[in-house]
Each structure stands twice: as structure tokens, then as C-alpha cells.
Scaffold this motif. Structure first.
Motif, PDB file in Angstrom:
ATOM      1  N   TYR A 108       0.833  -1.202   0.000  1.00 25.00           N
ATOM      2  CA  TYR A 108       0.000   0.000   0.000  1.00 25.00           C
ATOM      3  C   TYR A 108       0.871   1.259   0.000  1.00 25.00           C
ATOM      4  N   GLY A 109       1.914   1.259   0.813  1.00 28.07           N
ATOM      5  CA  GLY A 109       2.813   2.410   0.835  1.00 28.07           C
ATOM      6  C   GLY A 109       3.519   2.617  -0.494  1.00 28.07           C
ATOM      7  N   ALA A 110       3.977   1.525  -1.119  1.00 33.16           N
ATOM      8  CA  ALA A 110       4.630   1.640  -2.420  1.00 33.16           C
ATOM      9  C   ALA A 110       3.669   2.159  -3.479  1.00 33.16           C
ATOM     10  N   THR A 111       2.429   1.659  -3.470  1.00 34.64           N
ATOM     11  CA  THR A 111       1.453   2.102  -4.466  1.00 34.64           C
ATOM     12  C   THR A 111       1.071   3.558  -4.247  1.00 34.64           C
ATOM     13  N   LEU A 112       0.930   3.984  -2.996  1.00 37.54           N
ATOM     14  CA  LEU A 112       0.624   5.386  -2.732  1.00 37.54           C
ATOM     15  C   LEU A 112       1.754   6.287  -3.199  1.00 37.54           C
ATOM     16  N   PHE A 113       2.991   5.874  -2.974  1.00 33.16           N
ATOM     17  CA  PHE A 113       4.132   6.670  -3.446  1.00 33.16           C
ATOM     18  C   PHE A 113       4.136   6.752  -4.970  1.00 33.16           C
ATOM     19  N   ILE A 114       3.934   5.625  -5.624  1.00 35.65           N
ATOM     20  CA  ILE A 114       3.917   5.609  -7.090  1.00 35.65           C
ATOM     21  C   ILE A 114       2.790   6.485  -7.630  1.00 35.65           C
ATOM     22  N   THR A 115       1.621   6.409  -7.021  1.00 31.20           N
ATOM     23  CA  THR A 115       0.469   7.160  -7.514  1.00 31.20           C
ATOM     24  C   THR A 115       0.633   8.658  -7.293  1.00 31.20           C
ATOM     25  N   ILE A 116       1.011   9.055  -6.083  1.00 38.65           N
ATOM     26  CA  ILE A 116       1.094  10.485  -5.764  1.00 38.65           C
ATOM     27  C   ILE A 116       2.257  11.140  -6.492  1.00 38.65           C
ATOM     28  N   VAL A 117       3.441  10.572  -6.360  1.00 39.64           N
ATOM     29  CA  VAL A 117       4.616  11.166  -7.002  1.00 39.64           C
ATOM     30  C   VAL A 117       4.509  11.072  -8.526  1.00 39.64           C
ATOM     31  N   GLY A 118       4.078   9.918  -9.022  1.00 39.33           N
ATOM     32  CA  GLY A 118       3.948   9.755 -10.464  1.00 39.33           C
ATOM     33  C   GLY A 118       2.930  10.701 -11.062  1.00 39.33           C
ATOM     34  N   THR A 119       1.792  10.883 -10.395  1.00 41.83           N
ATOM     35  CA  THR A 119       0.774  11.801 -10.910  1.00 41.83           C
ATOM     36  C   THR A 119       1.280  13.236 -10.912  1.00 41.83           C
ATOM     37  N   ALA A 120       1.976  13.649  -9.852  1.00 37.26           N
ATOM     38  CA  ALA A 120       2.510  15.013  -9.798  1.00 37.26           C
ATOM     39  C   ALA A 120       3.522  15.261 -10.918  1.00 37.26           C
ATOM     40  N   ILE A 121       4.448  14.316 -11.117  1.00 39.28           N
ATOM     41  CA  ILE A 121       5.446  14.480 -12.178  1.00 39.28           C
ATOM     42  C   ILE A 121       4.777  14.443 -13.548  1.00 39.28           C
ATOM     43  N   ALA A 122       3.831  13.541 -13.747  1.00 35.72           N
ATOM     44  CA  ALA A 122       3.175  13.418 -15.046  1.00 35.72           C
ATOM     45  C   ALA A 122       2.366  14.658 -15.387  1.00 35.72           C
ATOM     46  N   VAL A 123       1.630  15.200 -14.422  1.00 38.53           N
ATOM     47  CA  VAL A 123       0.836  16.406 -14.686  1.00 38.53           C
ATOM     48  C   VAL A 123       1.740  17.589 -14.997  1.00 38.53           C
ATOM     49  N   ALA A 124       2.844  17.725 -14.248  1.00 39.11           N
ATOM     50  CA  ALA A 124       3.771  18.825 -14.511  1.00 39.11           C
ATOM     51  C   ALA A 124       4.406  18.704 -15.894  1.00 39.11           C
ATOM     52  N   ALA A 125       4.859  17.496 -16.252  1.00 36.80           N
ATOM     53  CA  ALA A 125       5.495  17.309 -17.556  1.00 36.80           C
ATOM     54  C   ALA A 125       4.496  17.483 -18.697  1.00 36.80           C
ATOM     55  N   THR A 126       3.306  16.932 -18.539  1.00 38.17           N
ATOM     56  CA  THR A 126       2.289  17.050 -19.582  1.00 38.17           C
ATOM     57  C   THR A 126       1.852  18.489 -19.775  1.00 38.17           C
ATOM     58  N   SER A 127       1.665  19.225 -18.694  1.00 40.09           N
ATOM     59  CA  SER A 127       1.249  20.623 -18.801  1.00 40.09           C
ATOM     60  C   SER A 127       2.328  21.469 -19.469  1.00 40.09           C
ATOM     61  N   GLY A 128       3.591  21.235 -19.111  1.00 36.83           N
ATOM     62  CA  GLY A 128       4.666  22.012 -19.730  1.00 36.83           C
ATOM     63  C   GLY A 128       4.794  21.750 -21.217  1.00 36.83           C
ATOM     64  N   ILE A 129       4.791  20.487 -21.611  1.00 42.42           N
ATOM     65  CA  ILE A 129       4.904  20.151 -23.031  1.00 42.42           C
ATOM     66  C   ILE A 129       3.689  20.666 -23.807  1.00 42.42           C
ATOM     67  N   ALA A 130       2.500  20.511 -23.246  1.00 44.32           N
ATOM     68  CA  ALA A 130       1.295  20.965 -23.939  1.00 44.32           C
ATOM     69  C   ALA A 130       1.281  22.477 -24.118  1.00 44.32           C
ATOM     70  N   TRP A 131       1.774  23.223 -23.136  1.00 45.72           N
ATOM     71  CA  TRP A 131       1.785  24.683 -23.262  1.00 45.72           C
ATOM     72  C   TRP A 131       2.759  25.144 -24.340  1.00 45.72           C
ATOM     73  N   VAL A 132       3.923  24.520 -24.415  1.00 46.60           N
ATOM     74  CA  VAL A 132       4.894  24.889 -25.453  1.00 46.60           C
ATOM     75  C   VAL A 132       4.346  24.569 -26.841  1.00 46.60           C
ATOM     76  N   ILE A 133       3.681  23.420 -26.993  1.00 48.40           N
ATOM     77  CA  ILE A 133       3.102  23.068 -28.284  1.00 48.40           C
ATOM     78  C   ILE A 133       1.964  24.030 -28.641  1.00 48.40           C
TER      79      ILE A 133
END
Length: 322
Positions: A108-133
Motif C-alpha cells: 500500500y505504501g509503495a502504491t501510494l508513493f507511485i500514484t502520488i509522485v507519479g501523478t505530480a510528475i506526469a501532470v507537470a510534464a504534460t502541462s509544460g509540453i502541452a503549453w509549449v506546443i
């Protein structure tokens, strides 16, 4: 000469209309159209729509409830009578077996870390790339759009990705080996590009006239008005990271770092052997499968009500623009 003025007084009829007072304007009278409209029956389409929505909600809720009830029903009852709407008799043997050790809690701890950290990094990267495009910058936006579009058509394959993660990036037995391959989803990038392109240009020009730079415009103007699309892509990423188990199977061999989905898969495959679960009695096979389903989908299901208001806002966004 003397002039005589004769004043003629005209008396209005008693049934002549008198001007209405300001206080009486807009006030419905008894028996008027407003009162009659309030007593009108609802339209047939409205009634049918309500019944349709309620029926659809029940078709989604009843199977989930039966899974929950089955996870709380004794194994002997499940094997003889199958599913039931109410757990009779009530039994928590499956949950006691699953949570008997600390492996599920670690997962549960590993999945929570993967979900929270992964979602934060993915949203930041996706938003940055989408804005430049979406900005359409010369020599930058088009190559970046092609770079994001190519993975939608084909990928390098499993072997090159395994070599990249384990030998080049040295991420074996690391939770980031599960996060990084899923950081950018090309489809969600172009969804956010479409949203950014609908941002009023006048708003951006006004910010530039006031002296705001590109980073300040992006973080203080664009992102706050983009909460609906950010909530949508964040929910998609969160569900993806929560359900991820394949990359953990490839890159993680330390059992303490197994995510929840992989641990539950291993439990299902070895549920017939009570020794693997640290128990000396036979494991409740059917009840355990249903309990694993509840454990898996329960937490991520709670994320939908928090994102619902952003979904509604995204549907109505732009409805008042003329």
C-alpha cells in the motif's frame, strides 16, 4: 375690459384604469400566470430522464455492492449458494488472511508513493509540453509535437525499454522504474493542447502589457484557469499509476517494493496454498478474490467525487461565450 376664466372640471369614470404603483409592479396576483406555472406538472422527458439516470446508477452500484457483500460472506456459503445481496453469515476471514502480515501494508505504501509522485510528475510534464506546443513557437513547437505524437503510433519495444531502465538509468529495484515509463501519455498531451489553445489571447496580451513574463503567465494565469483539464488528466494518470503492475514485475525484484496490484496478483496465484499466506488453515479462495477486488478499487474510487466538480465545470466551460 374684464376677462373671466372658466375652469372646467372633468370627472373620470369610476371604471377607468389607474396607474399601478411601483410596489405592485412585478408582484404576481392570486391565480395569475406565475401561480399557474408553479402548479404545472413536470414534463414527461424530465421524469423519464430521472428514472433513466437512477436505473443506470443502480446497474453500476448493485454489482459493486454484491462484490462487497460477497467479500464479507463466509466461504462455505459462497461455494454453495454463490453471490447474495446481504452477507449471511458475516465473515471477515478473507480480510484477516490478507492483512495477516505486513506485506500488504508495505505494498500500500509503495502504491501510494507511485500514484502520488507519479501523478505530480506526469501532470507537470504534460502541462509544460502541452503549453509549449500550444504556443506555436517557431523551431520548437512543431518538433516537440512530432516528438509527442510518435509514441502514439509505435514504440521501441520491450527490450530497448528494459535496457534503458536497468542499464542506462540504473533504476532496477526502484519505484521510479515504474513511474518514469508512464510519465508522458501522448493522448493526454494533445487533450491539454486543445484546451490551452482555447485560452483567450486578449488575456495573455494584457498580462504581457502589464510586464508579466512567460513563466509568470503560465503559472499565475494559465494554470489557475486550467483546473478542469488538469483535474481530468490527473485522474487519468492516478488510475494508471494505481493499477500499474507490469513494470514492477519487470524492474523490481525486492518484495518489499512490490506495489499493491502485484502483491494481490501473487496472492491470487498462490491462494490455494495456505503456507504461502502464513496460515495453517485453508484459505477462503472465493471470498479472498472478492476482498482483493474491494481492497484494490476502494481507495481510487474515492478520488472521483473530489474531481467531479471540475468535470462539471469543464462541460460548461465556454457556454456563455458569444
Amino acid at each position: 375690459m374684464t376677462t373671466t376664466t372658466v375652469l372646467t372640471t372633468t370627472t373620470l369614470p369610476t371604471d377607468a384604469a389607474t396607474p399601478a404603483s411601483p410596489a405592485s409592479i412585478g408582484t404576481p396576483t392570486t391565480g395569475g400566470p406565475a401561480r399557474r406555472r408553479s402548479r404545472q406538472r413536470p414534463e414527461a422527458f424530465t421524469v423519464v430522464s430521472y428514472f433513466g439516470v437512477i436505473a443506470f446508477g443502480l446497474t453500476c452500484l448493485i454489482p459493486f455492492w454484491m462484490v462487497v457483500a460477497g467479500s464479507l460472506t463466509a466461504e462455505s456459503t459462497l461455494s454453495q449458494r454463490g453471490y447474495s445481496f446481504w452477507p449471511d453469515p458475516l465473515s471477515f476471514d478473507a480480510y484477516a488472511t490478507i492483512f495477516s502480515g505486513n506485506r500488504v501494508w508495505l505494498s500500500y505504501g509503495a502504491t501510494l508513493f507511485i500514484t502520488i509522485v507519479g501523478t505530480a510528475i506526469a501532470v507537470a510534464a504534460t502541462s509544460g509540453i502541452a503549453w509549449v506546443i500550444a504556443r506555436g513557437l517557431a523551431f520548437v513547437s512543431r518538433p516537440l509535437a512530432i516528438f509527442a505524437y510518435i509514441p502514439m503510433l509505435f514504440t521501441g519495444g520491450l527490450v530497448p525499454m528494459y535496457i534503458l531502465v536497468t542499464q542506462v538509468l540504473q533504476l532496477r529495484n526502484s519505484l521510479f522504474a515504474v513511474i518514469l515509463p508512464l510519465v508522458i501519455a501522448p493522448f493526454l498531451v494533445f487533450v491539454q493542447v486543445s484546451f490551452f489553445r482555447a485560452t483567450p489571447q486578449e488575456l495573455l496580451d494584457a498580462a504581457r502589457i502589464d510586464g508579466a513574463g512567460e513563466l509568470r503567465i503560465f503559472f499565475q494565469i494559465v494554470l489557475p484557469i486550467s483546473k478542469p483539464v488538469i483535474a481530468v488528466i490527473a485522474l487519468f494518470y492516478a488510475v494508471t499509476f494505481w493499477n500499474e503492475w507490469f513494470h514492477a514485475l519487470l524492474f523490481i525484484s525486492d518484495t518489499d517494493l512490490y506495489p499493491l496490484q502485484l502483491v494481490l496478483q501473487n496472492l491470487i496465484s498462490s491462494v490455494a496454498n495456505a503456507a504461502d499466506l502464513g496460515s495453517t488453515v485453508s484459505a477462503p479462495v472465493y471470498q479472498m478474490r472478492l476482498a482483493m477486488t474491494v481492497i484494490t478499487i476502494g481507495p481510487i474510487l474515492l478520488a472521483y467525487p473530489f474531481a467531479q466538480r471540475y468535470f462539471v465545470k469543464g462541460l460548461t466551460l465556454g457556454a456563455t461565450k458569444g
